[in-house]
Design a protein around this motif. Structure first.
Motif, PDB file in Angstrom:
ATOM      1  N   GLN A   1       9.237  -4.225  -2.422  1.00  0.00           N
ATOM      2  CA  GLN A   1      10.529  -4.653  -1.871  1.00  0.00           C
ATOM      3  C   GLN A   1      11.368  -3.446  -1.464  1.00  0.00           C
ATOM      4  O   GLN A   1      12.127  -3.509  -0.493  1.00  0.00           O
ATOM      5  N   THR A   2      11.231  -2.361  -2.191  1.00  0.00           N
ATOM      6  CA  THR A   2      11.976  -1.141  -1.862  1.00  0.00           C
ATOM      7  C   THR A   2      11.601  -0.656  -0.469  1.00  0.00           C
ATOM      8  O   THR A   2      12.463  -0.240   0.299  1.00  0.00           O
ATOM      9  N   ILE A   3      10.324  -0.731  -0.148  1.00  0.00           N
ATOM     10  CA  ILE A   3       9.874  -0.303   1.189  1.00  0.00           C
ATOM     11  C   ILE A   3      10.523  -1.189   2.251  1.00  0.00           C
ATOM     12  O   ILE A   3      11.004  -0.690   3.273  1.00  0.00           O
ATOM     13  N   GLY A   4      10.585  -2.481   2.016  1.00  0.00           N
ATOM     14  CA  GLY A   4      11.250  -3.390   2.952  1.00  0.00           C
ATOM     15  C   GLY A   4      12.719  -3.054   3.114  1.00  0.00           C
ATOM     16  O   GLY A   4      13.245  -3.031   4.231  1.00  0.00           O
ATOM     17  N   PHE A   5      13.408  -2.787   2.005  1.00  0.00           N
ATOM     18  CA  PHE A   5      14.828  -2.416   2.068  1.00  0.00           C
ATOM     19  C   PHE A   5      15.014  -1.132   2.865  1.00  0.00           C
ATOM     20  O   PHE A   5      15.953  -1.009   3.656  1.00  0.00           O
TER      21      PHE A   5
ATOM     22  N   ALA B   1       0.828  -1.210   0.000  1.00  0.00           N
ATOM     23  CA  ALA B   1       0.000   0.000   0.000  1.00  0.00           C
ATOM     24  C   ALA B   1       0.860   1.256   0.000  1.00  0.00           C
ATOM     25  O   ALA B   1       0.589   2.203  -0.753  1.00  0.00           O
ATOM     26  N   LEU B   2       1.905   1.273   0.835  1.00  0.00           N
ATOM     27  CA  LEU B   2       2.795   2.435   0.852  1.00  0.00           C
ATOM     28  C   LEU B   2       3.546   2.541  -0.470  1.00  0.00           C
ATOM     29  O   LEU B   2       3.683   3.639  -1.030  1.00  0.00           O
ATOM     30  N   ALA B   3       4.001   1.419  -0.990  1.00  0.00           N
ATOM     31  CA  ALA B   3       4.729   1.421  -2.260  1.00  0.00           C
ATOM     32  C   ALA B   3       3.881   2.018  -3.383  1.00  0.00           C
ATOM     33  O   ALA B   3       4.384   2.795  -4.205  1.00  0.00           O
ATOM     34  N   GLU B   4       2.603   1.676  -3.412  1.00  0.00           N
ATOM     35  CA  GLU B   4       1.714   2.230  -4.434  1.00  0.00           C
ATOM     36  C   GLU B   4       1.558   3.735  -4.277  1.00  0.00           C
ATOM     37  O   GLU B   4       1.514   4.461  -5.261  1.00  0.00           O
TER      38      GLU B   4
END
Length: 108
Positions: free
Chosen positions: A58-62, A48-51
């Motif tokens: 995966q970028t949000i996780g990194f 949801a944040l990535a969108e």
């Protein structure tokens, strides 16, 4: 015909030691963030944040793990998504833990 199964040679039975565990990486370039905290507070998934900020989940996780430092543009997009100033989300110093903040409030 009776064939016996022989055991492996002693050299084959030797246990190879496991490599030492790699230490958890420190936040990228000394940049700490509260992305996971704000995301959890709002009940948003990484997707949801990535969108909202137009990146891969995966970028949000990194970012949350400190494996990756965001560009200024991405940091500003994330701050805008949470509607907070950028310095509330990112810092060069580790953030005070929630438990420490609560304890200080109780003692005040």
């Amino acid at each position: 015909m009776n064939r016996s199964i022989s055991s492996p040679a002693p050299a084959a039975r030797r246990h190879r030691p496991h490599p030492a565990p790699t230490p958890r990486p420190t936040p990228c370039m000394g940049l700490f963030n509260r992305i996971g905290l704000f995301r959890a507070e709002r009940g948003w998934t990484r997707k949801a944040l990535a969108e909202r900020v137009a990146v891969n989940p995966q970028t949000i996780g990194f970012l949350e793990r400190g494996d990756y430092a965001p560009s200024l543009e991405l940091a500003m997009k994330i701050a805008r998504a949470f509607d907070v100033p950028i310095e509330i989300l990112f810092s060069f110093e580790p953030f005070e833990t929630i438990s420490t903040m609560l304890q200080a409030k109780i003692e005040a």
